[in-house]
Enzyme design. Sequence first.
Site, PDB file in Angstrom:
ATOM      1  N   GLY A  13       0.794  -1.235   0.000  1.00 17.26           N
ATOM      2  CA  GLY A  13       0.000   0.000   0.000  1.00 17.26           C
ATOM      3  C   GLY A  13       0.820   1.275   0.000  1.00 17.26           C
ATOM      4  O   GLY A  13       0.332   2.320   0.419  1.00 17.26           O
ATOM      5  N   SER A  14       2.047   1.220  -0.534  1.00 20.78           N
ATOM      6  CA  SER A  14       2.861   2.446  -0.522  1.00 20.78           C
ATOM      7  C   SER A  14       2.306   3.492  -1.500  1.00 20.78           C
ATOM      8  O   SER A  14       2.393   4.695  -1.228  1.00 20.78           O
ATOM      9  CB  SER A  14       4.331   2.153  -0.811  1.00 20.78           C
ATOM     10  N   ASN A  15       1.727   3.049  -2.610  1.00 22.85           N
ATOM     11  CA  ASN A  15       1.092   4.030  -3.512  1.00 22.85           C
ATOM     12  C   ASN A  15      -0.108   4.678  -2.836  1.00 22.85           C
ATOM     13  O   ASN A  15      -0.319   5.885  -2.941  1.00 22.85           O
ATOM     14  CB  ASN A  15       0.661   3.342  -4.810  1.00 22.85           C
ATOM     15  N   LYS A  92      -6.478  -8.229  -7.874  1.00 20.30           N
ATOM     16  CA  LYS A  92      -7.686  -8.954  -8.289  1.00 20.30           C
ATOM     17  C   LYS A  92      -8.384  -8.201  -9.399  1.00 20.30           C
ATOM     18  O   LYS A  92      -8.275  -6.967  -9.485  1.00 20.30           O
ATOM     19  CB  LYS A  92      -8.644  -9.103  -7.091  1.00 20.30           C
ATOM     20  N   ILE A  94     -11.389  -6.435 -11.263  1.00 21.60           N
ATOM     21  CA  ILE A  94     -12.555  -5.670 -10.803  1.00 21.60           C
ATOM     22  C   ILE A  94     -13.809  -6.287 -11.408  1.00 21.60           C
ATOM     23  O   ILE A  94     -13.880  -6.549 -12.614  1.00 21.60           O
ATOM     24  CB  ILE A  94     -12.424  -4.192 -11.236  1.00 21.60           C
ATOM     25  N   ASN A 108      -5.914   2.879 -12.199  1.00 21.62           N
ATOM     26  CA  ASN A 108      -4.913   1.912 -11.752  1.00 21.62           C
ATOM     27  C   ASN A 108      -3.515   2.435 -12.071  1.00 21.62           C
ATOM     28  O   ASN A 108      -3.335   3.199 -13.023  1.00 21.62           O
ATOM     29  CB  ASN A 108      -5.133   0.582 -12.488  1.00 21.62           C
ATOM     30  N   HIS A 110       0.369   1.008 -12.984  1.00 21.06           N
ATOM     31  CA  HIS A 110       1.055  -0.204 -13.436  1.00 21.06           C
ATOM     32  C   HIS A 110       2.552   0.100 -13.527  1.00 21.06           C
ATOM     33  O   HIS A 110       2.939   1.145 -14.055  1.00 21.06           O
ATOM     34  CB  HIS A 110       0.509  -0.614 -14.806  1.00 21.06           C
ATOM     35  N   ASP A 151      -5.194  -4.286 -17.570  1.00 18.17           N
ATOM     36  CA  ASP A 151      -4.177  -3.326 -18.027  1.00 18.17           C
ATOM     37  C   ASP A 151      -4.480  -2.744 -19.396  1.00 18.17           C
ATOM     38  O   ASP A 151      -3.569  -2.489 -20.194  1.00 18.17           O
ATOM     39  CB  ASP A 151      -2.789  -4.004 -18.064  1.00 18.17           C
ATOM     40  N   GLU A 180       6.330   5.932  -9.329  1.00 13.42           N
ATOM     41  CA  GLU A 180       4.885   5.663  -9.197  1.00 13.42           C
ATOM     42  C   GLU A 180       4.244   6.629  -8.197  1.00 13.42           C
ATOM     43  O   GLU A 180       3.181   7.190  -8.455  1.00 13.42           O
ATOM     44  CB  GLU A 180       4.642   4.224  -8.715  1.00 13.42           C
TER      45      GLU A 180
HETATM   46  C1  GAR Z   1       3.231  -1.302  -7.469  1.00 11.08           C
HETATM   47  O1  GAR Z   1       4.466  -1.410  -8.118  1.00 11.08           O
HETATM   48  C2  GAR Z   1       2.097  -1.275  -8.470  1.00 11.08           C
HETATM   49  O2  GAR Z   1       2.387  -0.580  -9.640  1.00 11.08           O
HETATM   50  C3  GAR Z   1       1.952  -2.742  -8.764  1.00 11.08           C
HETATM   51  O3  GAR Z   1       2.073  -3.360  -7.504  1.00 11.08           O
HETATM   52  C4  GAR Z   1       2.937  -2.571  -6.680  1.00 11.08           C
HETATM   53  C5  GAR Z   1       2.207  -2.275  -5.393  1.00 11.08           C
HETATM   54  O4  GAR Z   1       3.029  -1.582  -4.491  1.00 11.08           O
HETATM   55  N1  GAR Z   1       0.687  -3.002  -9.391  1.00 11.08           N
HETATM   56  C6  GAR Z   1       0.548  -3.843 -10.407  1.00 11.08           C
HETATM   57  O5  GAR Z   1       1.452  -4.525 -10.851  1.00 11.08           O
HETATM   58  C7  GAR Z   1      -0.872  -3.925 -10.982  1.00 11.08           C
HETATM   59  N2  GAR Z   1      -0.853  -4.517 -12.284  1.00 11.08           N
HETATM   60  P1  GAR Z   1       2.392  -0.847  -3.240  1.00 11.08           P
HETATM   61  O6  GAR Z   1       1.456  -1.855  -2.565  1.00 11.08           O
HETATM   62  O7  GAR Z   1       3.532  -0.514  -2.359  1.00 11.08           O
HETATM   63  O8  GAR Z   1       1.631   0.358  -3.720  1.00 11.08           O
END
Ligand code: GAR
Length: 200
Positions: A13-15, A92, A94, A108, A110, A151, A180
Amino acid sequence: MALNLGFLASHNGSNMQAVIDACRAGRLDANPAVVISNNGDSGALERARNETIPWFHLSGRTHPEAEDLDREIVDTLLNHDVNLVILAGYMKKIGPVTLATFPGHIINIHPGLLPEYGGQGMYGRRVHEAVLAAGARETGVTVHVVDPIYDHGPILAQKKVRVKTSDTADTLAKRVLAVEHELYVDTIARVISGEIKLPV
Ligand code: GAR
């Protein structure tokens, strides 16, 4: 009126945290309204608790029927007056009811330059491994609208990241993740200001 953001996140969940921090700092005119995770032990839910944001574990464990899960996710988002759904490392698909309830308003992030290195099974570390295996010299980040295909929806923003010859999947993931965090906040700010129009 400030937007209410609903987050779906599976892991760290850092984003999500970057977006919450931007709301708290006044950089985004938005309220983090609710966090949903399919993973009861996720860092994302821990962050939600720390931030005192309502949180819910909703998954195939809590709702074995996919339709029930989809409906519960929608109800949870609607109960918190969400008007923009932010996928933040949500692994997952949607469901159709969620897509139909928030048309063009689920976004989203990516960790690659879509349409390359995307699609089912291409997520997280796997993207960076594929980029390195292909010998690509650049990778990057994409923010896009979610549609029924993995995607695939309209791209809202992209930022490139150079691949170094010394990179491993870990070093690349770390550099991409930092981009990101910036790009997600920046793109949401441009959506809120109206500079980026979401399809309806
Ligand atoms: C991130 O790099 C995000 O772009 C990727 O998962 C990571 C989650 O990091 N998402 C995907 O690959 C979706 N297709 P986070 O939990 O620290 O935000």
